[in-house]
Motif scaffolding. Structure first.
Motif, PDB file in Angstrom:
ATOM      1  N   LEU A  18      -5.830   6.669   0.299  1.00  0.00           N
ATOM      2  CA  LEU A  18      -6.157   5.464  -0.454  1.00  0.00           C
ATOM      3  C   LEU A  18      -7.626   5.094  -0.286  1.00  0.00           C
ATOM      4  O   LEU A  18      -8.253   5.435   0.711  1.00  0.00           O
ATOM      5  CB  LEU A  18      -5.293   4.288   0.018  1.00  0.00           C
ATOM      6  CG  LEU A  18      -3.782   4.452  -0.113  1.00  0.00           C
ATOM      7  CD1 LEU A  18      -3.075   3.228   0.473  1.00  0.00           C
ATOM      8  CD2 LEU A  18      -3.381   4.670  -1.555  1.00  0.00           C
ATOM      9  N   THR A  19      -8.136   4.346  -1.261  1.00  0.00           N
ATOM     10  CA  THR A  19      -9.500   3.849  -1.205  1.00  0.00           C
ATOM     11  C   THR A  19      -9.561   2.450  -1.808  1.00  0.00           C
ATOM     12  O   THR A  19      -8.656   2.055  -2.546  1.00  0.00           O
ATOM     13  CB  THR A  19     -10.466   4.811  -1.946  1.00  0.00           C
ATOM     14  OG1 THR A  19     -11.803   4.423  -1.681  1.00  0.00           O
ATOM     15  CG2 THR A  19     -10.226   4.800  -3.456  1.00  0.00           C
ATOM     16  N   PHE A  20     -10.608   1.718  -1.488  1.00  0.00           N
ATOM     17  CA  PHE A  20     -10.820   0.361  -1.998  1.00  0.00           C
ATOM     18  C   PHE A  20     -12.032   0.374  -2.916  1.00  0.00           C
ATOM     19  O   PHE A  20     -13.061   0.955  -2.581  1.00  0.00           O
ATOM     20  CB  PHE A  20     -11.071  -0.613  -0.832  1.00  0.00           C
ATOM     21  CG  PHE A  20     -11.346  -2.027  -1.265  1.00  0.00           C
ATOM     22  CD1 PHE A  20     -10.310  -2.917  -1.457  1.00  0.00           C
ATOM     23  CD2 PHE A  20     -12.647  -2.470  -1.485  1.00  0.00           C
ATOM     24  CE1 PHE A  20     -10.562  -4.233  -1.855  1.00  0.00           C
ATOM     25  CE2 PHE A  20     -12.901  -3.771  -1.875  1.00  0.00           C
ATOM     26  CZ  PHE A  20     -11.854  -4.654  -2.063  1.00  0.00           C
ATOM     27  N   ARG A  21     -11.906  -0.275  -4.069  1.00  0.00           N
ATOM     28  CA  ARG A  21     -13.026  -0.467  -4.975  1.00  0.00           C
ATOM     29  C   ARG A  21     -13.114  -1.959  -5.286  1.00  0.00           C
ATOM     30  O   ARG A  21     -12.122  -2.580  -5.673  1.00  0.00           O
ATOM     31  CB  ARG A  21     -12.845   0.320  -6.285  1.00  0.00           C
ATOM     32  CG  ARG A  21     -12.875   1.819  -6.110  1.00  0.00           C
ATOM     33  CD  ARG A  21     -14.285   2.282  -5.700  1.00  0.00           C
ATOM     34  NE  ARG A  21     -14.346   3.727  -5.531  1.00  0.00           N
ATOM     35  CZ  ARG A  21     -14.270   4.346  -4.362  1.00  0.00           C
ATOM     36  NH1 ARG A  21     -14.102   3.650  -3.238  1.00  0.00           N
ATOM     37  NH2 ARG A  21     -14.365   5.652  -4.288  1.00  0.00           N
ATOM     38  N   SER A  22     -14.306  -2.520  -5.101  1.00  0.00           N
ATOM     39  CA  SER A  22     -14.477  -3.953  -5.336  1.00  0.00           C
ATOM     40  C   SER A  22     -14.504  -4.252  -6.827  1.00  0.00           C
ATOM     41  O   SER A  22     -14.783  -3.384  -7.647  1.00  0.00           O
ATOM     42  CB  SER A  22     -15.743  -4.468  -4.658  1.00  0.00           C
ATOM     43  OG  SER A  22     -16.867  -3.814  -5.180  1.00  0.00           O
ATOM     44  N   ILE A  23     -14.193  -5.492  -7.135  1.00  0.00           N
ATOM     45  CA  ILE A  23     -14.199  -5.969  -8.510  1.00  0.00           C
ATOM     46  C   ILE A  23     -15.619  -6.394  -8.872  1.00  0.00           C
ATOM     47  O   ILE A  23     -16.329  -6.989  -8.058  1.00  0.00           O
ATOM     48  CB  ILE A  23     -13.219  -7.144  -8.672  1.00  0.00           C
ATOM     49  CG1 ILE A  23     -11.794  -6.651  -8.479  1.00  0.00           C
ATOM     50  CG2 ILE A  23     -13.388  -7.816 -10.018  1.00  0.00           C
ATOM     51  CD1 ILE A  23     -10.754  -7.743  -8.490  1.00  0.00           C
ATOM     52  N   SER A  30       0.821  -1.213   0.000  1.00  0.00           N
ATOM     53  CA  SER A  30       0.000   0.000   0.000  1.00  0.00           C
ATOM     54  C   SER A  30       0.854   1.261   0.000  1.00  0.00           C
ATOM     55  O   SER A  30       0.439   2.303  -0.515  1.00  0.00           O
ATOM     56  CB  SER A  30      -0.964   0.003   1.191  1.00  0.00           C
ATOM     57  OG  SER A  30      -0.288   0.223   2.415  1.00  0.00           O
ATOM     58  N   LEU A  31       2.067   1.180   0.540  1.00  0.00           N
ATOM     59  CA  LEU A  31       2.978   2.321   0.499  1.00  0.00           C
ATOM     60  C   LEU A  31       3.412   2.619  -0.935  1.00  0.00           C
ATOM     61  O   LEU A  31       3.579   3.775  -1.321  1.00  0.00           O
ATOM     62  CB  LEU A  31       4.194   2.069   1.388  1.00  0.00           C
ATOM     63  CG  LEU A  31       3.889   1.848   2.878  1.00  0.00           C
ATOM     64  CD1 LEU A  31       5.160   1.499   3.642  1.00  0.00           C
ATOM     65  CD2 LEU A  31       3.183   3.036   3.485  1.00  0.00           C
ATOM     66  N   LEU A  32       3.564   1.557  -1.740  1.00  0.00           N
ATOM     67  CA  LEU A  32       3.879   1.752  -3.156  1.00  0.00           C
ATOM     68  C   LEU A  32       2.726   2.455  -3.871  1.00  0.00           C
ATOM     69  O   LEU A  32       2.950   3.312  -4.726  1.00  0.00           O
ATOM     70  CB  LEU A  32       4.175   0.412  -3.834  1.00  0.00           C
ATOM     71  CG  LEU A  32       5.393  -0.359  -3.350  1.00  0.00           C
ATOM     72  CD1 LEU A  32       5.486  -1.707  -4.053  1.00  0.00           C
ATOM     73  CD2 LEU A  32       6.657   0.452  -3.545  1.00  0.00           C
ATOM     74  N   VAL A  33       1.503   2.087  -3.513  1.00  0.00           N
ATOM     75  CA  VAL A  33       0.329   2.726  -4.107  1.00  0.00           C
ATOM     76  C   VAL A  33       0.312   4.210  -3.727  1.00  0.00           C
ATOM     77  O   VAL A  33       0.074   5.073  -4.577  1.00  0.00           O
ATOM     78  CB  VAL A  33      -0.979   2.031  -3.665  1.00  0.00           C
ATOM     79  CG1 VAL A  33      -2.194   2.765  -4.219  1.00  0.00           C
ATOM     80  CG2 VAL A  33      -0.996   0.574  -4.110  1.00  0.00           C
ATOM     81  N   GLN A  34       0.590   4.509  -2.475  1.00  0.00           N
ATOM     82  CA  GLN A  34       0.624   5.907  -2.036  1.00  0.00           C
ATOM     83  C   GLN A  34       1.628   6.726  -2.849  1.00  0.00           C
ATOM     84  O   GLN A  34       1.401   7.896  -3.125  1.00  0.00           O
ATOM     85  CB  GLN A  34       0.975   6.010  -0.547  1.00  0.00           C
ATOM     86  CG  GLN A  34      -0.155   5.602   0.360  1.00  0.00           C
ATOM     87  CD  GLN A  34       0.244   5.659   1.831  1.00  0.00           C
ATOM     88  OE1 GLN A  34       1.382   5.358   2.194  1.00  0.00           O
ATOM     89  NE2 GLN A  34      -0.694   6.032   2.669  1.00  0.00           N
TER      90      GLN A  34
END
Length: 190
Positions: free
Chosen positions: A150-155, A125-129
């Motif tokens: 960050l946020t989560f989106r379901s598939i 998640s740090l890479l995503v940031q």
């Protein structure tokens, strides 16, 4: 980990001297530790090999999705499609790389762009940031508090993975491990 965590809390109240040692890592590495007797139990996100292990299926399933930055255009979508995933650099668990890609992508697995692999979602998640890619993971694996960005989106369509607590067949447990196994079994059946 909610069911084992709930059991640990309940047992701590009744048996305050019990200690737990949690290990995180690649499933294959941890299975080796389980088979050698270093670990008593292992929580896995795959169907277990019932010829080698006993299994307690957890009643809760983990939902797959994408952890992205709030400023990512995909954050504006309610759900993420397989086609969306084909267009972006993905950070995917090492385990999923070997086991779940076919389930997630079918015959299109060869088309995805894997930017990095990980063992611990927090590190990924740090890479995503930092804007390196999008994290393909289960919901609730990484901190998505307001300060993370960050946020989560379901598939979509929704995809879930079952969790199992496994242990070796013919395992001889300590009294503490027996108490834990009994508590998890009872709670998982409720």
């Amino acid at each position: 980990m909610r069911i084992p965590g709930r059991c640990m809390k309940q047992l701590k109240e009744k048996y305050p001297a019990i200690q737990y040692h949690l290990y995180a890592g690649d499933t294959e590495m941890l299975k080796e530790k389980l088979e050698s007797g270093f670990l008593d139990f292992l929580m896995i996100a795959e169907d277990p090999d019932l010829s080698r292990f006993h299994s307690i299926p957890m009643p809760l399933k983990d939902r797959w999705g994408l952890i992205i930055r709030n400023d990512d255009p995909l954050a504006q979508k309610e759900t993420i499609t397989k086609e969306d995933l084909m267009e972006i650099p993905l950070i995917i668990s090492r385990q999923a790389l070997h086991q779940d890609l076919r389930i997630l992508f079918g015959d299109d697995a060869h088309r995805i762009h894997i930017a990095a692999t990980y063992d611990l979602a927090h590190n990924a998640s740090l890479l995503v940031q930092e804007g390196y890619g999008a994290l393909l993971a289960f919901d609730h694996l990484a901190d998505l508090g307001p300060s993370t960005g960050l946020t989560f989106r379901s598939i979509s369509p929704a995809l879930y993975t079952s969790m199992h607590l496994i242990y070796r067949k013919y395992q001889i447990f300590s009294p503490q491990a027996e108490i834990f196994l009994d508590a998890v079994s009872r709670l998982a059946e409720e």
